[in-house]
Design an enzyme around this catalytic site. Structure first.
Site, PDB file in Angstrom:
ATOM      1  N   PRO A  24      -1.473  -0.521 -10.242  1.00  0.00           N
ATOM      2  CA  PRO A  24      -2.829  -1.328 -10.506  1.00  0.00           C
ATOM      3  C   PRO A  24      -2.444  -1.960 -12.067  1.00  0.00           C
ATOM      4  CG  PRO A  24      -2.914   0.936 -10.511  1.00  0.00           C
ATOM      5  CD  PRO A  24      -1.777   0.890  -9.930  1.00  0.00           C
ATOM      6  N   CYS A 106      -5.288   5.745 -17.468  1.00  0.00           N
ATOM      7  CA  CYS A 106      -5.353   4.853 -18.337  1.00  0.00           C
ATOM      8  C   CYS A 106      -5.509   5.575 -19.797  1.00  0.00           C
ATOM      9  CB  CYS A 106      -6.616   4.222 -18.044  1.00  0.00           C
ATOM     10  SG  CYS A 106      -6.782   2.684 -19.163  1.00  0.00           S
ATOM     11  N   ASN A 206       6.498   6.431 -10.850  1.00  0.00           N
ATOM     12  CA  ASN A 206       5.837   5.345 -11.819  1.00  0.00           C
ATOM     13  C   ASN A 206       6.391   5.074 -12.974  1.00  0.00           C
ATOM     14  OD1 ASN A 206       3.120   4.357 -13.421  1.00  0.00           O
ATOM     15  ND2 ASN A 206       4.248   2.665 -12.118  1.00  0.00           N
ATOM     16  N   GLY A 230       4.914  -1.788 -11.575  1.00  0.00           N
ATOM     17  CA  GLY A 230       3.635  -2.492 -12.129  1.00  0.00           C
ATOM     18  C   GLY A 230       4.091  -3.692 -12.730  1.00  0.00           C
TER      19      GLY A 230
END
Ligand SMILES: Cc1cc2nc3c(=O)[nH]c(=O)nc-3n(C[C@H](O)[C@H](O)[C@H](O)COP(=O)(O)O)c2cc1C
Length: 327
Positions: A24, A106, A206, A230
């Protein structure tokens, strides 16, 4: 070639034919970018940018959650810290989603100061309550994405992943940096291997995957079941597909050349304009130019001209100049 990498991944009752997922990216992995990536890869797991549960429930931010059809396999990511609002958001999105993902990684101040995002790693009980509430609200699998921990001396990702599993998530994605690192340094794929054998659900590695070769290396080092890509997918719509081909079949498709990248850029720009209207679409698109025209002769000047240009025909003419210049 790592044959285990091509195995299916089961996330609850959803079977993924691919071990590759889109990460995302707020303001980037919108409906248009996902649609264009899907034209290349039919099997990669697409993930929306984070959708604020507060905004979604107040119906003020539905553009971010827009999708004209089910983009399977697709995961919708929600963000917030109030279990009840997160549960209501998941319910609103359930029909278009195969999976609901919860943002627990985040790092930005605006998000963590309100107990959202990565600050949930410092408040595992609240993270657990959110997962339990979301699980109760929907009949599709729930996953979450987080980091190695808050700081380099407080890496709690293994215990955190175990708690998330106990709370009911069906897979986790871990960005191999801490919150304090933000996006600096390099992602520590080796740290992620500590998850192997500690949880029974699949995990996606990731951070800093930029090519088919680095994707395979990350899988090997992290021992992860899948990988999540990403920033590198900005500027190359075929990257996820190229990674899948390399991991599954050992076929290394070369990076698109300048002319292919300009075609991708133009298609992406045109679709954003159809979606958002000409002026907003052109302004929205400014962040993508540098990614599509990386490492070209005279790049700095071309980028400057593109990001300051609001006239569509002039943009097309600059693109022609770039092609002419580059060949
Ligand atoms: C501009 C930007 C927006 C991001 N938005 C989100 C988001 O909405 N949700 C999320 O979980 N992570 C978000 N991230 C983090 C990425 O998903 C990913 O974890 C990070 O960029 C590392 O992976 P990469 O090196 O493949 O980009 C964002 C990162 C960037 C740079």
């Amino acid at each position: 070639m790592n044959k285990t990498a091509s195995k299916q991944i089961n996330i609850g009752n959803v079977t993924l034919k691919s071990c590759v997922a889109l990460s995302p990216l707020a303001g980037i992995t919108d409906f248009i970018l996902r649609k264009l990536i899907r034209e290349y890869s039919k099997t990669a797991l697409l993930v929306t940018e984070m959708i604020s549960s507060e905004a979604l429930v107040q119906k003020s931010d539905c553009n971010i959650a827009y999708s004209d059809k089910k983009e399977s396999p697709i995961s919708f990511q929600i963000e917030g810290h109030k279990p009840e609002l997160m549960a209501r958001s998941a319910k609103i999105l359930e029909d278009k989603a195969d999976i609901i993902d919860i943002n627990m990684g985040c790092p930005i101040n605006k998000i963590v100061k309100g107990q959202d995002g990565c600050s949930l790693m410092k408040n595992p009980e609240l993270a657990r309550d959110i997962v339990i509430a979301v699980k109760e609200a929907v009949n599709i699998p729930v996953t979450c994405k987080f980091r190695l921990g808050w700081g380099l001396d407080s890496k709690n990702f293994v215990e955190f992943a175990q708690l998330m599993q106990e709370s009911g998530v069906s897979a986790v994605t871990v960005h191999a940096r801490t919150r304090s690192q933000m996006y600096s340094g390099t992602a520590d794929w080796g740290e992620l291997a500590k998850l192997k054998g500690e949880i029974d659900i699949p995990y996606f590695a990731n951070g800093d995957i930029v090519s088919p070769e680095s994707a395979l290396k990350c899988l090997e080092i992290s021992k992860a079941d899948g990988i999540s890509v990403g920033r590198a997918s900005m500027g190359d719509l075929s990257l996820l597909y190229r990674i899948e081909k390399y991991i599954n079949d050992g076929i290394l498709i070369p990076e698109p050349d300048l002319s292919e990248k300009i075609s991708m850029l133009k298609k992406h720009l045109d679709e954003e304009i159809v979606f958002r209207g000409e002026e907003t679409g052109i302004k929205f698109f400014r962040k993508f130019y540098p990614c599509y025209i990386k490492n070209i002769r005279g790049g700095g000047e071309f980028r400057h001209r593109l990001v300051t240009e609001l006239n569509y025909n002039n943009i097309i003419n600059i693109l022609k100049e770039i092609l002419h210049n580059g060949q």
